[in-house]
Design a protein around this motif. Structure first.
Motif, mmCIF file in Angstrom:
data_model
loop_
_atom_site.group_PDB
_atom_site.id
_atom_site.type_symbol
_atom_site.label_atom_id
_atom_site.label_comp_id
_atom_site.label_asym_id
_atom_site.label_seq_id
_atom_site.Cartn_x
_atom_site.Cartn_y
_atom_site.Cartn_z
ATOM 1 N N ARG A 28 -4.112 -2.328 -2.973
ATOM 2 C CA ARG A 28 -3.609 -3.158 -1.874
ATOM 3 C C ARG A 28 -3.031 -4.401 -2.567
ATOM 4 O O ARG A 28 -3.747 -5.376 -2.798
ATOM 5 C CB ARG A 28 -4.738 -3.520 -0.905
ATOM 6 C CG ARG A 28 -5.489 -2.306 -0.383
ATOM 7 C CD ARG A 28 -6.462 -2.690 0.707
ATOM 8 N NE ARG A 28 -5.735 -3.034 1.915
ATOM 9 C CZ ARG A 28 -6.194 -3.878 2.853
ATOM 10 N NH1 ARG A 28 -7.352 -4.474 2.686
ATOM 11 N NH2 ARG A 28 -5.480 -4.134 3.922
ATOM 12 N N ASP A 74 -9.160 -4.840 9.111
ATOM 13 C CA ASP A 74 -8.724 -6.099 8.497
ATOM 14 C C ASP A 74 -7.736 -6.854 9.376
ATOM 15 O O ASP A 74 -7.266 -7.925 8.995
ATOM 16 C CB ASP A 74 -8.143 -5.847 7.100
ATOM 17 C CG ASP A 74 -6.885 -5.010 7.141
ATOM 18 O OD1 ASP A 74 -6.557 -4.442 8.205
ATOM 19 O OD2 ASP A 74 -6.204 -4.910 6.097
ATOM 20 N N THR A 75 -7.401 -6.303 10.538
ATOM 21 C CA THR A 75 -6.505 -7.009 11.463
ATOM 22 C C THR A 75 -7.109 -7.028 12.876
ATOM 23 O O THR A 75 -6.420 -6.665 13.840
ATOM 24 C CB THR A 75 -5.108 -6.357 11.494
ATOM 25 O OG1 THR A 75 -5.269 -4.954 11.747
ATOM 26 C CG2 THR A 75 -4.347 -6.566 10.199
ATOM 27 N N GLU A 95 0.825 -1.207 0.000
ATOM 28 C CA GLU A 95 0.000 0.000 0.000
ATOM 29 C C GLU A 95 0.864 1.264 0.000
ATOM 30 O O GLU A 95 1.910 1.306 0.640
ATOM 31 C CB GLU A 95 -0.869 0.024 1.279
ATOM 32 C CG GLU A 95 -1.694 -1.225 1.498
ATOM 33 C CD GLU A 95 -2.380 -1.254 2.867
ATOM 34 O OE1 GLU A 95 -2.208 -0.297 3.646
ATOM 35 O OE2 GLU A 95 -3.072 -2.251 3.148
ATOM 36 N N ARG A 154 4.210 -6.502 12.743
ATOM 37 C CA ARG A 154 2.852 -6.087 13.120
ATOM 38 C C ARG A 154 2.716 -6.152 14.639
ATOM 39 O O ARG A 154 2.843 -7.222 15.227
ATOM 40 C CB ARG A 154 1.807 -6.992 12.465
ATOM 41 C CG ARG A 154 0.383 -6.488 12.706
ATOM 42 C CD ARG A 154 -0.709 -7.345 12.110
ATOM 43 N NE ARG A 154 -0.583 -7.602 10.715
ATOM 44 C CZ ARG A 154 -0.783 -6.706 9.739
ATOM 45 N NH1 ARG A 154 -1.115 -5.468 10.058
ATOM 46 N NH2 ARG A 154 -0.626 -7.033 8.479
HETATM 47 MG MG LIG Z 1 -3.436 -4.146 6.731
#
Ligand SMILES: [Mg+2]
Ligand SMILES: Nc1nc2[nH]cc(C(=O)O)c2c(=O)[nH]1
Ligand code: SF4
Length: 235
Positions: free
Chosen positions: A223, A48-49, A24, A36
């Motif tokens: 994405r 989305d996470t 992205e 992450r």
């Molecule tokens: Mg993401």
């Protein structure tokens, strides 16, 4: 959950993965490793996470690990990538840990942070980071404006001269809201990104957004990881 309790030598990690491609924004397509981090101070409806923060649906005991920064640095160095992308969750909740991590990273490694723009960057973080991708959330994230938009924090990111502002949009109707917000807060370097975790839906939304984004003289990002791998974790 506080950094004091865990100590700044530790990071609360959801996943470390790569080499992959930055999917992205500004560095789209660049070979990179991903860190992450766990926990988030927002709760976006379309997140989305959610496995990094939604403890009604997931268990922090199985989703998160408390890792020493030296271990995190070693795993990233093993990837032999030119770029580290730090995302979440909300990585700016663990800035003391990030500063400790930075001390163990190779000096030539570029570092980008993906953030929701509600927690201001500390000087030692700004100094080491090459780019902040700041994603303020719109009404469709379904939280109060006060919670998702912090003008002083957004100004602090803009003042670093290292920030791009990336807005997730589901349809061209969202672009008026982005325009009002970016004008009101004088935010530079606007990217629009379609919302979606399904490649076909993502492409359909991007085609619908493209002309209106072009008209407003903004940038558009896809994405890439979703187009390539769909709704998979750790890619
Ligand atoms: Mg993401
Ligand atoms: N490949 C890849 N690129 C990304 N860019 C931003 C991501 C994120 O989850 O913040 C992401 C991600 O999860 N994977
Ligand atoms: S800010 Fe990001 S990680 Fe947090 S809930 Fe929203 S989309 Fe998910």
């Amino acid at each position: 959950m506080s950094e004091r309790r865990f100590g700044a030598q530790k990071l609360i990690v959801s996943e470390i993965f790569g080499p992959t491609f930055q999917g992205e924004g500004y560095s789209l397509g660049r070979r990179c490793g991903f860190l992450r981090l766990g926990h988030c101070n927002l709760a976006c409806s379309w997140c989305d996470t959610p496995y990094t923060w939604d403890w009604h649906r997931f268990s922090p005991e199985s989703e998160l690990s408390r890792l020493d920064v030296t271990e995190v640095a070693a795993r990233i160095e093993n990837m032999a990538v030119p770029l580290l992308v730090i995302s979440g969750g909300e990585p700016m909740l663990q800035q003391a840990g990030l500063v400790s991590l930075f001390a163990h990273l190779p000096p030539g490694l570029a570092v980008e942070i993906e953030t929701n723009g509600t927690v201001a960057p500390e000087p030692a973080v700004t100094e080491r980071v090459s780019r902040f991708t700041v994603s303020p959330k719109l009404t469709h994230a379904a939280m109060s404006r006060q919670r998702r938009i912090r003008p002083a924090v957004l100004h602090a990111f803009a003042a670093t001269d290292k920030a791009t502002f990336k807005f997730v949009a589901a349809s061209p109707y969202d672009l008026d809201e982005i325009e009002t917000l970016t004008r009101e807060l004088d935010l530079p370097d606007v990217y629009v990104m379609p919302e979606g975790r399904d490649p076909d839906q993502l492409m359909e939304r991007m085609r619908a957004l493209a002309p209106a984004v072009q008209e407003r003289s903004w940038s558009l990002t896809t994405r890439l990881h979703v187009l390539l791998w769909g709704d998979r974790r750790a890619v």
